[in-house]
Design a protein around this motif. Structure first.
Motif, PDB file in Angstrom:
ATOM      1  N   GLU A 119       0.863  -1.190   0.000  1.00 42.76           N
ATOM      2  CA  GLU A 119       0.000   0.000   0.000  1.00 42.76           C
ATOM      3  C   GLU A 119       0.895   1.234   0.000  1.00 42.76           C
ATOM      4  O   GLU A 119       1.878   1.292   0.754  1.00 42.76           O
ATOM      5  N   ASP A 120       0.571   2.209  -0.860  1.00 43.36           N
ATOM      6  CA  ASP A 120       1.413   3.403  -0.957  1.00 43.36           C
ATOM      7  C   ASP A 120       0.968   4.525  -0.037  1.00 43.36           C
ATOM      8  O   ASP A 120       1.642   5.565   0.038  1.00 43.36           O
ATOM      9  N   ASP A 121      -0.121   4.365   0.687  1.00 42.62           N
ATOM     10  CA  ASP A 121      -0.579   5.364   1.645  1.00 42.62           C
ATOM     11  C   ASP A 121      -0.036   4.987   3.026  1.00 42.62           C
ATOM     12  O   ASP A 121      -0.470   4.008   3.640  1.00 42.62           O
ATOM     13  N   ALA A 122       0.902   5.778   3.518  1.00 40.58           N
ATOM     14  CA  ALA A 122       1.576   5.447   4.773  1.00 40.58           C
ATOM     15  C   ALA A 122       0.617   5.426   5.957  1.00 40.58           C
ATOM     16  O   ALA A 122       0.767   4.605   6.870  1.00 40.58           O
ATOM     17  N   ASP A 123      -0.371   6.318   5.957  1.00 44.53           N
ATOM     18  CA  ASP A 123      -1.318   6.354   7.066  1.00 44.53           C
ATOM     19  C   ASP A 123      -2.151   5.075   7.125  1.00 44.53           C
ATOM     20  O   ASP A 123      -2.391   4.528   8.213  1.00 44.53           O
ATOM     21  N   ILE A 124      -2.603   4.606   5.965  1.00 46.43           N
ATOM     22  CA  ILE A 124      -3.365   3.359   5.930  1.00 46.43           C
ATOM     23  C   ILE A 124      -2.490   2.194   6.378  1.00 46.43           C
ATOM     24  O   ILE A 124      -2.920   1.325   7.144  1.00 46.43           O
ATOM     25  N   CYS A 125      -1.244   2.166   5.912  1.00 43.94           N
ATOM     26  CA  CYS A 125      -0.313   1.102   6.319  1.00 43.94           C
ATOM     27  C   CYS A 125      -0.159   1.063   7.829  1.00 43.94           C
ATOM     28  O   CYS A 125      -0.224  -0.010   8.448  1.00 43.94           O
ATOM     29  N   ASP A 126       0.066   2.211   8.428  1.00 44.25           N
ATOM     30  CA  ASP A 126       0.267   2.270   9.876  1.00 44.25           C
ATOM     31  C   ASP A 126      -0.972   1.771  10.619  1.00 44.25           C
ATOM     32  O   ASP A 126      -0.865   0.999  11.586  1.00 44.25           O
ATOM     33  N   THR A 172      -3.190  -6.258  -0.714  1.00 43.83           N
ATOM     34  CA  THR A 172      -2.656  -5.278  -1.658  1.00 43.83           C
ATOM     35  C   THR A 172      -3.724  -4.324  -2.155  1.00 43.83           C
ATOM     36  O   THR A 172      -4.883  -4.715  -2.358  1.00 43.83           O
ATOM     37  N   ASP A 173      -3.320  -3.085  -2.325  1.00 44.91           N
ATOM     38  CA  ASP A 173      -4.168  -2.108  -3.001  1.00 44.91           C
ATOM     39  C   ASP A 173      -4.164  -2.434  -4.496  1.00 44.91           C
ATOM     40  O   ASP A 173      -3.268  -3.135  -4.990  1.00 44.91           O
ATOM     41  N   ILE A 174      -5.156  -1.972  -5.237  1.00 41.17           N
ATOM     42  CA  ILE A 174      -5.157  -2.143  -6.690  1.00 41.17           C
ATOM     43  C   ILE A 174      -4.408  -0.990  -7.355  1.00 41.17           C
ATOM     44  O   ILE A 174      -3.571  -1.197  -8.233  1.00 41.17           O
ATOM     45  N   LEU A 175      -4.677   0.239  -6.924  1.00 37.58           N
ATOM     46  CA  LEU A 175      -4.030   1.407  -7.522  1.00 37.58           C
ATOM     47  C   LEU A 175      -2.690   1.643  -6.837  1.00 37.58           C
ATOM     48  O   LEU A 175      -2.630   2.199  -5.742  1.00 37.58           O
ATOM     49  N   LEU A 176      -1.621   1.191  -7.485  1.00 33.99           N
ATOM     50  CA  LEU A 176      -0.285   1.317  -6.939  1.00 33.99           C
ATOM     51  C   LEU A 176       0.648   1.946  -7.977  1.00 33.99           C
ATOM     52  O   LEU A 176       0.417   1.791  -9.177  1.00 33.99           O
ATOM     53  N   PRO A 177       1.703   2.627  -7.538  1.00 40.05           N
ATOM     54  CA  PRO A 177       2.659   3.195  -8.498  1.00 40.05           C
ATOM     55  C   PRO A 177       3.488   2.097  -9.168  1.00 40.05           C
ATOM     56  O   PRO A 177       3.717   1.040  -8.604  1.00 40.05           O
ATOM     57  N   ARG A 178       3.896   2.347 -10.410  1.00 37.79           N
ATOM     58  CA  ARG A 178       4.816   1.511 -11.201  1.00 37.79           C
ATOM     59  C   ARG A 178       4.156   0.236 -11.734  1.00 37.79           C
ATOM     60  O   ARG A 178       4.309  -0.087 -12.898  1.00 37.79           O
ATOM     61  N   MET A 179       3.467  -0.500 -10.909  1.00 39.20           N
ATOM     62  CA  MET A 179       2.753  -1.697 -11.355  1.00 39.20           C
ATOM     63  C   MET A 179       1.521  -1.828 -10.470  1.00 39.20           C
ATOM     64  O   MET A 179       1.616  -1.689  -9.246  1.00 39.20           O
ATOM     65  N   PHE A 206      -7.731  -7.909  -1.709  1.00 41.65           N
ATOM     66  CA  PHE A 206      -7.591  -6.595  -2.323  1.00 41.65           C
ATOM     67  C   PHE A 206      -8.152  -5.526  -1.394  1.00 41.65           C
ATOM     68  O   PHE A 206      -9.216  -5.704  -0.791  1.00 41.65           O
ATOM     69  N   MET A 207      -7.460  -4.418  -1.317  1.00 44.07           N
ATOM     70  CA  MET A 207      -7.864  -3.273  -0.520  1.00 44.07           C
ATOM     71  C   MET A 207      -7.891  -2.089  -1.483  1.00 44.07           C
ATOM     72  O   MET A 207      -6.828  -1.624  -1.920  1.00 44.07           O
ATOM     73  N   THR A 208      -9.085  -1.617  -1.846  1.00 45.82           N
ATOM     74  CA  THR A 208      -9.149  -0.678  -2.960  1.00 45.82           C
ATOM     75  C   THR A 208     -10.292   0.309  -2.809  1.00 45.82           C
ATOM     76  O   THR A 208     -11.294   0.029  -2.146  1.00 45.82           O
ATOM     77  N   ASN A 209     -10.147   1.478  -3.449  1.00 44.29           N
ATOM     78  CA  ASN A 209     -11.251   2.432  -3.489  1.00 44.29           C
ATOM     79  C   ASN A 209     -12.038   2.315  -4.789  1.00 44.29           C
ATOM     80  O   ASN A 209     -12.911   3.114  -5.070  1.00 44.29           O
ATOM     81  N   LYS A 210     -11.717   1.317  -5.613  1.00 50.04           N
ATOM     82  CA  LYS A 210     -12.468   1.088  -6.845  1.00 50.04           C
ATOM     83  C   LYS A 210     -13.683   0.223  -6.510  1.00 50.04           C
ATOM     84  O   LYS A 210     -13.554  -0.865  -5.975  1.00 50.04           O
ATOM     85  N   LYS A 211     -14.876   0.715  -6.843  1.00 48.75           N
ATOM     86  CA  LYS A 211     -16.090   0.062  -6.361  1.00 48.75           C
ATOM     87  C   LYS A 211     -16.964  -0.519  -7.463  1.00 48.75           C
ATOM     88  O   LYS A 211     -18.003  -1.091  -7.186  1.00 48.75           O
ATOM     89  N   THR A 212     -16.576  -0.362  -8.727  1.00 50.79           N
ATOM     90  CA  THR A 212     -17.433  -0.891  -9.777  1.00 50.79           C
ATOM     91  C   THR A 212     -17.352  -2.406  -9.800  1.00 50.79           C
ATOM     92  O   THR A 212     -16.345  -3.013  -9.426  1.00 50.79           O
TER      93      THR A 212
END
Length: 236
Positions: free
Chosen positions: A9-16, A52-59, A78-84
């Motif tokens: 996850e690229d969001d440090a606050d969520i990781c913590d 893992t998040d879906i929206l991540l940098p690089r891959m 999966f841990m994601t803000n994509k809801k469709t």
């Protein structure tokens, strides 16, 4: 032995926040800020579950899971803000076992993690205890103890949740399970049934084991009730 979780996850606050809640349960947590680093850590260590998040940098997380599934059946959430629906379907199709959408309650994610760990370890233990059981007909062969599936005499690899669904239905021939019952038994979560999760896994399981997925003979739909295993083979 403490179970080990990889959180990507690229969001440090969520990781913590997630790490705090998981560690309260006695779980060991490693964190990767992007998919490439996460993949490298996964290959160098033994993990019992991956988040893992879906929206991540690089891959993105979907590409990550596709690579991991070539070698491992470790549970993936999966841990994601994509809801469709299509985003969720894509994640499950590539081998994800479950998902949560942001924002989420940390307790819900923890419950899903613990459920995934229980099911994964139960499947491993069952394979050791039931070495000799076999179900087969002219097309499909399943070793319930060895967790081996053959379709048209060819070995077929199934993701963990698809295999668990097949074994559950096969071991209760002609018993009808509702979507909620399947979710509770396979994902081990009460009261939060998600029809999309179950139906996507059933859909892809049929594509792999049925002669004609449009006219399933094994995973049979009982309209208005749920699913059952159409038992036409023999057991030994």
């Amino acid at each position: 032995m403490n179970r080990k979780i990889l959180l990507i996850e690229d969001d440090a606050d969520i990781c913590d926040l997630v790490a705090i809640y998981l560690r309260r349960e006695g779980l060991l947590v490693d964190i990767a800020p992007d998919a490439e680093q996460g993949l490298d850590m996964f290959r160098r260590n033994d993990y019992d579950l991956l988040i893992t998040d879906i929206l991540l940098p690089r891959m993105d997380g979907l590409q990550l899971v596709e690579r991991i599934r070539r070698d491992s059946d470790v549970p993936i959430i999966f841990m994601t803000n994509k809801k469709t629906s299509q985003d969720i379907v894509n994640g499950l199709r590539l081998g994800g076992d479950d998902y949560v959408t942001k924002p989420f309650e940390p307790e819900v994610l923890v419950a899903r993690v613990l459920a995934g760990l229980r099911r994964y370890q139960a499947g491993r233990g069952k394979g050791k205890k039931e070495e000799g059981k076999l179900w087969e007909d002219g097309w499909l062969k399943v070793h319930t103890g060895r967790l081996e599936v053959f379709v048209d005499n060819k070995p077929t690899t199934l993701p963990a949740k698809e295999l668990q669904l097949l074994l559950l239905l096969l071991e209760h021939p002609n018993q009808v399970f509702s979507v909620r019952q399947l979710y509770e038994k396979i994902w081990s979560l009460d009261g939060v049934s998600d029809e999309r999760t179950v139906m996507v896994h059933i859909h892809h399981l049929r594509k792999k084991i049925e002669r004609d997925a449009a006219k399933p003979a094994y995973i049979v739909t009982i309209r208005g009730f749920g699913y059952k295993f159409g038992d036409t083979g023999k057991r030994s």
